[in-house]
Write an enzyme that holds these catalytic residues in place. Structure first.
Site, PDB file in Angstrom:
ATOM      1  N   ARG A 261       0.849  -1.187   0.000  1.00  0.00           N
ATOM      2  CA  ARG A 261       0.000   0.000   0.000  1.00  0.00           C
ATOM      3  C   ARG A 261       0.889   1.244   0.000  1.00  0.00           C
ATOM      4  NH1 ARG A 261      -3.317  -0.464   5.027  1.00  0.00           N
ATOM      5  NH2 ARG A 261      -4.539  -1.932   3.790  1.00  0.00           N
TER       6      ARG A 261
ATOM      7  N   ARG B 206      -1.442   6.178   9.911  1.00  0.00           N
ATOM      8  CA  ARG B 206      -1.641   5.663   8.552  1.00  0.00           C
ATOM      9  C   ARG B 206      -1.794   6.821   7.557  1.00  0.00           C
ATOM     10  NH1 ARG B 206      -3.592   0.291   8.626  1.00  0.00           N
ATOM     11  NH2 ARG B 206      -2.600  -0.834  10.339  1.00  0.00           N
TER      12      ARG B 206
ATOM     13  N   LYS C  37      -2.948   0.911  15.155  1.00  0.00           N
ATOM     14  CA  LYS C  37      -2.956   1.893  14.075  1.00  0.00           C
ATOM     15  C   LYS C  37      -3.681   3.160  14.490  1.00  0.00           C
ATOM     16  CE  LYS C  37      -7.043  -0.325  12.075  1.00  0.00           C
ATOM     17  NZ  LYS C  37      -7.545  -1.115  10.940  1.00  0.00           N
TER      18      LYS C  37
ATOM     19  N   LYS D 183      -5.518   6.750  12.605  1.00  0.00           N
ATOM     20  CA  LYS D 183      -5.957   7.336  11.343  1.00  0.00           C
ATOM     21  C   LYS D 183      -6.373   8.784  11.543  1.00  0.00           C
ATOM     22  CE  LYS D 183      -7.511   2.866   9.603  1.00  0.00           C
ATOM     23  NZ  LYS D 183      -8.662   2.050   9.124  1.00  0.00           N
TER      24      LYS D 183
ATOM     25  N   CYS E  23     -15.017  -3.574   1.298  1.00  0.00           N
ATOM     26  CA  CYS E  23     -13.614  -3.899   1.574  1.00  0.00           C
ATOM     27  C   CYS E  23     -13.166  -5.030   0.649  1.00  0.00           C
ATOM     28  CB  CYS E  23     -13.428  -4.297   3.041  1.00  0.00           C
ATOM     29  SG  CYS E  23     -14.180  -5.863   3.482  1.00  0.00           S
TER      30      CYS E  23
ATOM     31  N   CYS F 187      -7.893 -11.438   2.108  1.00  0.00           N
ATOM     32  CA  CYS F 187      -7.821 -10.993   3.498  1.00  0.00           C
ATOM     33  C   CYS F 187      -7.963 -12.173   4.444  1.00  0.00           C
ATOM     34  CB  CYS F 187      -8.903  -9.952   3.784  1.00  0.00           C
ATOM     35  SG  CYS F 187      -8.892  -9.405   5.512  1.00  0.00           S
TER      36      CYS F 187
ATOM     37  N   CYS G 227     -15.948  -8.840   7.464  1.00  0.00           N
ATOM     38  CA  CYS G 227     -15.786  -9.160   8.882  1.00  0.00           C
ATOM     39  C   CYS G 227     -16.140  -7.907   9.664  1.00  0.00           C
ATOM     40  CB  CYS G 227     -14.354  -9.632   9.165  1.00  0.00           C
ATOM     41  SG  CYS G 227     -13.146  -8.289   9.328  1.00  0.00           S
TER      42      CYS G 227
ATOM     43  N   CYS H 134     -13.344  -2.108   7.679  1.00  0.00           N
ATOM     44  CA  CYS H 134     -12.546  -1.474   6.616  1.00  0.00           C
ATOM     45  C   CYS H 134     -13.407  -0.874   5.509  1.00  0.00           C
ATOM     46  CB  CYS H 134     -11.550  -2.484   6.028  1.00  0.00           C
ATOM     47  SG  CYS H 134     -10.335  -3.067   7.223  1.00  0.00           S
TER      48      CYS H 134
END
Length: 558
Positions: free
Chosen positions: A76, A145, A209, A211, A432, A438, A477, A481
């Site tokens: 990414r 991120r 993470k 954001k 996602c 994934c 899930c 995302c």
């Protein structure tokens, strides 16, 4: 502070013992006997912008043949504000062709990722990015991120200021270790480790993470309140006078774990200078670094730290570190949360064309040569490429005399027709990646939602709702995302072919939705939506959106 060193998660020990995120990555890369890398390195590689994955569609067949799983990697890019030059798009296109599946994926965080890269191709891929002045540093891992920002410069004459702020925040929050260059570019230690001291991340990095998003009212196209740190530009008397700052957003949860939940960011207050914005962002991060949960990663995002301490205590700790106090938040109003498709001209006379890219997948099919068309546009050098948080693409900064050339290419390759003909529901859909790559996915998302939308469209047409801007989002899930908890209609995968159906989120991104039905398949999804749309057209108030109606409808059931 969270100083219980005896109760640290395994990931915390990997980070602190990693020699500046180097670990044994060089040794893993040189091991030709497996497509995988060593277990601890699978954690560290995320900080370099990569995930180890495997093709889950082929697991069973490979196990039967006594072969290891078909491992590959996703990379990414770090693109604060979501911008590429046409030359960089040409280079990215070649990198995708040479080293990945060939599909260019636009993400919900305004950047690009490539899938299916074999271990032997990781270094060539990173080196090709480097030649294009691109990198993947900190695009994944327990760090800040990719910083998102209102995508379309036509939204405001002050867009450039916010875009530059996104870049400054990204640069400020980069890890200081040079391990990325040691491992992927030069193959040798290029700095003295003693010079890599990192006052922000230390050797622990963050608990999870983080954001950051920057929004420009009246359009909330970045879904700003789902971020750990949300910045809302306040414009008065035709200038940016500062930013409201909020903290604690995040959509991930875990099925069956009531201690986990989706949450929108809480407003801390207003600051009136860019210098204060940068200082506040920095110290919000340091408080999370010092107080965040490092023993249970399911409870380690900033939202849980804020709810444990309380918003007032968190704010007080930040203010102590910044040495200034937040002012009372200024008023603002969001009026929409979508991309402006088609042609728009900005205050400088430049043209912008926003095209619909279903779930961000840029590829060619027999019916629709999207990727070839975009490459041809890039090769003209007449349009920059900007990415939206809704997984779409803006051909940007086009001069008046070049607009016709771009328009012709869009028409030639069916791009403008595809964008114009897609239903409002389809253009307001997000999914996602989910299966097949994934490892966390329980159900399909980007491979399934397009066909589900096709089956929902006739129901909408029956009720004259086909051009209603209803937001629909799907995740494979509960990790969020695809931002399904923040949609008018949200699907959260529970098992293959099964989803929880959520309704009642608002259209502007200011209210989360609520679970309405649990673990249902396609037939029940369609029947349920048919019933809900029927009730909506009969009972809705004047100008009431489906999200607001379904929120009100849920109240009557309780």
């Amino acid at each position: 502070m969270n100083n219980d060193k005896d109760n640290l998660s395994a990931v915390e020990r990997i980070k602190t013992g990693s020699n500046g995120l180097r670990g044994t990555l060089k040794e893993s890369l040189s091991d030709d006997f497996t497509g995988a890398i060593r277990e601890d390195d699978q954690t560290l590689i995320k900080f370099h912008g990569m995930y180890q994955q495997d093709d889950r569609d082929r697991r069973e067949d490979r196990v039967a043949k006594k072969l290891e799983w078909l491992y590959s990697y996703m990379i990414r890019l770090r693109l604060p504000g979501g911008f590429l030059t046409p030359e960089q798009w040409v280079g990215l296109n070649k990198t995708a062709e040479d080293h990945s599946t060939g599909t260019i994926k636009i993400t919900t965080r305004q950047t690009i990722q490539l899938h299916g890269i074999l271990k032997s191709q990781l270094k060539p891929t990173i080196q090709s990015f480097n030649l294009q002045h691109l990198d993947s540093i900190a695009a994944c891992g327990d760090v800040n991120r990719n910083v998102t920002c209102t995508a379309n410069p036509s939204e405001s004459p002050f867009h450039q200021q916010a875009y530059e702020l996104a870049g400054k925040i990204s640069e400020m929050c980069l890890p200081k270790t040079q391990s990325y260059y040691d491992i992927w570019i030069d193959d040798e230690l290029i700095v003295d480790r003693k010079k890599e001291e990192d006052p922000l991340y230390q050797d622990r990095y963050l608990p999870r993470k983080l954001k950051i998003g920057i929004a420009f009212p009246p359009n909330n196209d970045v879904d700003v309140f789902i971020n750990d740190i949300a910045l809302i530009a306040i414009i008065e008397n035709n200038e940016i006078v500062g930013y409201n700052i909020a903290a604690g957003g995040g959509l991930g949860a875990t099925h069956g774990n009531e201690a986990t939940y989706a949450r929108l960011a809480s407003v801390l207050g207003f600051v009136d200078t860019e210098e204060k914005v940068l200082k506040a962002v920095y110290e919000i991060i340091t408080v999370q670094r010092d107080f965040g949960n490092r023993s249970d990663r399911k409870l380690s995002r900033l939202k849980y730290t804020i709810d444990k301490l309380g918003i007032d205590q968190y704010r007080t700790e930040v203010e102590k570190r910044t040495e200034f106090q937040f002012e009372q938040a200024r008023e603002f109003k969001f009026e929409q949360r979508k991309d402006r498709y088609g042609w728009i001209q900005n205050h400088e006379g430049k043209w912008f064309y926003t095209l619909f890219v279903e779930h961000g997948r840029v590829l060619n099919t027999n019916e629709y040569p999207l990727k070839s068309g975009l490459l041809k546009i890039a090769e003209t050098g007449k349009a920059n490429f900007r990415f939206t948080c809704n997984q779409n693409l803006i051909l940007a900064d086009i001069d008046e005399q070049d607009k016709a050339d771009i328009e012709n290419i869009l028409k030639e390759h069916g791009i403008s027709d595809y964008t114009e003909e897609a239903s409002a529901l389809r253009k307001n859909s997000v999914a996602c990646v989910a299966l097949n790559t994934c490892s966390l996915a329980l159900a399909e998302a980007q491979r399934y939602l397009p066909s589900l939308v096709t089956k929902i469209e006739p129901i909408l047409e029956k009720y004259s709702l086909l051009q209603e801007d209803i937001t629909i989002r799907m995740t494979g899930c509960p990790n969020g995302c695809g931002r399904s908890p923040n949609a008018e209609i949200g699907f959260v995968g529970t098992a293959y072919g099964k989803y929880n159906l959520h309704i009642g989120g608002d259209r502007l991104g200011m209210r989360l939705n609520t679970k309405f039905k649990e673990n249902i398949g396609e037939e029940e999804i369609l029947t349920t939506l048919d019933d809900l749309f029927g009730i909506y057209v009969q009972q809705k108030l004047a100008e009431e959106t489906f999200g607001d109606f379904s929120y009100r409808y849920l109240q009557t059931l309780n």
